[in-house]
Design a protein around this motif. Sequence first.
Motif, PDB file in Angstrom:
ATOM      1  N   ASN A  29       0.842  -1.197   0.000  1.00  0.00           N
ATOM      2  CA  ASN A  29       0.000   0.000   0.000  1.00  0.00           C
ATOM      3  C   ASN A  29       0.876   1.246   0.000  1.00  0.00           C
ATOM      4  O   ASN A  29       1.454   1.610   1.020  1.00  0.00           O
ATOM      5  CB  ASN A  29      -0.918  -0.006   1.222  1.00  0.00           C
ATOM      6  CG  ASN A  29      -1.895   1.164   1.228  1.00  0.00           C
ATOM      7  OD1 ASN A  29      -1.976   1.924   0.261  1.00  0.00           O
ATOM      8  ND2 ASN A  29      -2.628   1.310   2.312  1.00  0.00           N
ATOM      9  N   LYS A  34      -3.479   5.751   3.930  1.00  0.00           N
ATOM     10  CA  LYS A  34      -3.449   4.301   4.098  1.00  0.00           C
ATOM     11  C   LYS A  34      -4.803   3.755   4.552  1.00  0.00           C
ATOM     12  O   LYS A  34      -5.248   2.704   4.077  1.00  0.00           O
ATOM     13  CB  LYS A  34      -2.378   3.902   5.119  1.00  0.00           C
ATOM     14  CG  LYS A  34      -0.996   4.474   4.880  1.00  0.00           C
ATOM     15  CD  LYS A  34      -0.368   3.989   3.598  1.00  0.00           C
ATOM     16  CE  LYS A  34       1.042   4.521   3.441  1.00  0.00           C
ATOM     17  NZ  LYS A  34       1.602   4.295   2.109  1.00  0.00           N
ATOM     18  N   THR A  37      -7.417   3.603   1.694  1.00  0.00           N
ATOM     19  CA  THR A  37      -7.100   2.547   0.730  1.00  0.00           C
ATOM     20  C   THR A  37      -7.306   1.167   1.332  1.00  0.00           C
ATOM     21  O   THR A  37      -7.816   0.257   0.666  1.00  0.00           O
ATOM     22  CB  THR A  37      -5.663   2.702   0.219  1.00  0.00           C
ATOM     23  OG1 THR A  37      -5.508   3.995  -0.364  1.00  0.00           O
ATOM     24  CG2 THR A  37      -5.337   1.648  -0.821  1.00  0.00           C
ATOM     25  N   GLU A  38      -6.927   0.985   2.600  1.00  0.00           N
ATOM     26  CA  GLU A  38      -7.195  -0.289   3.273  1.00  0.00           C
ATOM     27  C   GLU A  38      -8.685  -0.616   3.224  1.00  0.00           C
ATOM     28  O   GLU A  38      -9.082  -1.743   2.890  1.00  0.00           O
ATOM     29  CB  GLU A  38      -6.748  -0.218   4.728  1.00  0.00           C
ATOM     30  CG  GLU A  38      -5.262  -0.373   4.955  1.00  0.00           C
ATOM     31  CD  GLU A  38      -4.929  -0.405   6.434  1.00  0.00           C
ATOM     32  OE1 GLU A  38      -5.780  -0.873   7.243  1.00  0.00           O
ATOM     33  OE2 GLU A  38      -3.830   0.036   6.807  1.00  0.00           O
ATOM     34  N   THR A  93      -0.570  -1.016  -4.999  1.00  0.00           N
ATOM     35  CA  THR A  93      -1.498   0.078  -5.237  1.00  0.00           C
ATOM     36  C   THR A  93      -0.862   1.165  -6.097  1.00  0.00           C
ATOM     37  O   THR A  93       0.322   1.112  -6.433  1.00  0.00           O
ATOM     38  CB  THR A  93      -1.949   0.714  -3.922  1.00  0.00           C
ATOM     39  OG1 THR A  93      -0.859   1.469  -3.353  1.00  0.00           O
ATOM     40  CG2 THR A  93      -2.413  -0.334  -2.921  1.00  0.00           C
TER      41      THR A  93
END
Length: 284
Positions: A29, A34, A37-38, A93
Amino acid sequence: MTVFKLNGLTKNKLTDYRIKPEASVLVLNIMPNKVVTENQISQLFSDIETPVAVTFMYPRSHNWQHGDQQDLAYHYVTLDAVREQYFDGLIVTGAPLEKLEFTDVDFWDEFLEIREWSRTHTKYQLFTCWGAQAALFTDFNLPKINVDKKIFGVFENQLSDTELPSGFRMPQSRFSKVDSRIAGETPNLEILGDNSVSGPFFLRSKAQNSLYVMGHPEYQADTLGNEYYRDLHKGTPVDLPHNLSVEHPEESYERWHKNSIYLYQTWINEILEEKNYERKQLQI
């Protein structure tokens, strides 16, 4: 179904012990936020039929400017921590790095090391946005082309001879692309999705066991709109996202989200087919 986040800033707890993950995925990532996106990637895995265990990873040599570096180091793994482990899949990513030359990225050497490691320690790889461009460069020496106007919005595949579902769409937000002609003439590389504006945005290499997706399948309904208003607030010149209403994105999102689910499920199915084949071979 169910996603088991084994680590990360949004790690979840196993609540139903009857469900077991059928595939293990390592996610590098490198997006600035973060947590967002997680959650986006986890949501996509939750929407497919296969329970998946996810481990989040970061490049130790990267200076994360959007959060606490020590907190990130505590919740994420690095290559050194998983070097002796094996995963069914690797996802890399995107990152807002398109305007930089690859060698100017602070973790570029580590990215090369991770890519080389992944060839023997992960079965299938899925690269998105900048990650896809970086992998295409390392795997095929395919150069990225910087563009003056941001490729921004939802773009539809215009190829007629493709394995993708009819009208396959993918969100895009980037300042670079690859050349259709060069990509099409590259051995062991197939273009599955292309658009006259965005350029090739879905490529595959069976030889590399890799998918290269020049977009963000994980984006949710409001992500592009949030980027648009962010740039407006910063005074950055930005057009409205192509093929998307920032006020009412739900209809467009429903369509591209189905395509994203198809992408993730198809990728995981390939992993499971390989695992089942290996089990069968062991029984002979």
